[in-house]
Scaffold this active site. Structure first.
Site, PDB file in Angstrom:
ATOM      1  N   PRO A   2      40.594  44.519  41.650  1.00 24.22           N
ATOM      2  CG  PRO A   2      42.235  45.582  43.077  1.00 24.22           C
ATOM      3  CD  PRO A   2      41.431  44.095  42.894  1.00 24.22           C
ATOM      4  CD  GLU A   3      38.131  43.746  35.985  1.00 25.41           C
ATOM      5  OE1 GLU A   3      37.948  44.092  34.700  1.00 25.41           O
ATOM      6  OE2 GLU A   3      37.185  43.026  36.717  1.00 25.41           O
TER       7      GLU A   3
END
Ligand SMILES: [Zn+2]
Length: 273
Positions: A2-3
């Site tokens: 996840p960014e």
């Protein structure tokens, strides 16, 4: 992993379910998920606390509590936070359950067990060294130019360096460099003022658009309600699985390692000078 857009989506979608709720219990299926303090102290200090807000800094989620303490969570490679009720079965790979009043549970699901939680008094101990937030107003082309000045590292590595700029990882770095027409191996200091402008614009446009699409459900990312994000349908080069051609010029997309990360780019649209 996840960014920024995925963590921002998780924050936005958790908020209405948890703010104003009191923590009534914690179940840890794996103590290693708590980095600080001890697992025992973590649980005893959290129980009874009301969650007063949720914020994001880089890829970290920061839950404020009425004691003034902060619960900080990093999802690392495969973590997700899911909302459920007591009657629902915990999802597979649940490593921790944070139980709230009004029959609301937060499930910390993490197949690879890399995700981490901290309970701290001062967030700077954890997030103090992060670089600027790319979507904040103070992240200007001038600031980006200043930070690139004299940097000899490849631009791809700088974009993924959380101390250089917060929240960007492999996927969105590849997308931003493609949109700006910049080769991933160019050194930071080699970018012209015009290229810095393009890159600044590309970073913000790509991150905003991915947030609008609720993140990219490649790998294990799922939203708190269990839905998928659709940002990856907009990807031009990232997460290329072979046999793909540049959507602009038709040249085959290439993959090169940059500091051990696979980087996808179009050799025609992102030439080395
Ligand atoms: Zn191309």
């Amino acid at each position: 992993m996840p960014e920024l857009p995925e963590v921002e989506t998780i924050k936005n979608e958790l908020l209405p379910h948890i703010v104003g709720h009191r923590i009534t219990g914690i179940t840890l299926f794996w103590d290693g998920i708590v980095r600080q303090p001890s697992a025992e102290e973590f649980c005893s200090r959290l129980i009874g606390q009301e969650i007063t807000g949720v914020a994001r800094r880089g890829k970290y989620l920061i839950f404020s509590l009425n004691s003034g303490n902060l619960l900080i969570i990093h999802l690392k490679m495969t973590g997700s936070l899911l909302i459920g009720q007591d009657s629902s079965e915990p999802p597979k790979y649940t490593r921790a359950i944070i139980r709230l009043d009004k029959d609301t549970n937060i499930y910390f699901r993490d197949p690879r067990k890399l995700g981490v939680m901290w309970l701290v008094e001062n967030k700077n101990a954890i997030v103090g060294k992060l670089g600027p937030e790319p979507l904040e107003a103070d992240f200007t082309p001038q600031l980006l130019a200043q930070r690139l000045n004299n940097r000899t590292a490849p631009i791809k590595a700088l974009l993924c360096d959380q101390g250089f700029i917060a929240g960007i990882g492999n996927m969105y770095a590849d997308e931003a460099l493609f949109a700006a027409g910049i080769h991933p191996l160019r050194s930071g200091k080699s970018l012209s003022p015009e290229e810095v402008e393009y890159l600044h614009h590309a970073i913000r446009q790509i991150l905003w658009s991915a947030i609008g699409n609720k993140g990219a459900s490649v790998d294990t990312y799922i939203r708190p309600g269990g839905e998928l994000g659709t940002a990856h349908f907009q990807f031009q080069v990232a997460h290329y699985l072979g046999g793909k051609f540049c959507p602009v010029c038709g040249t085959p997309i290439e993959r090169i390692p940059v500091r051990n990360r696979g980087s996808y780019f179009c050799p025609q649209c992102q030439p080395l000078p």
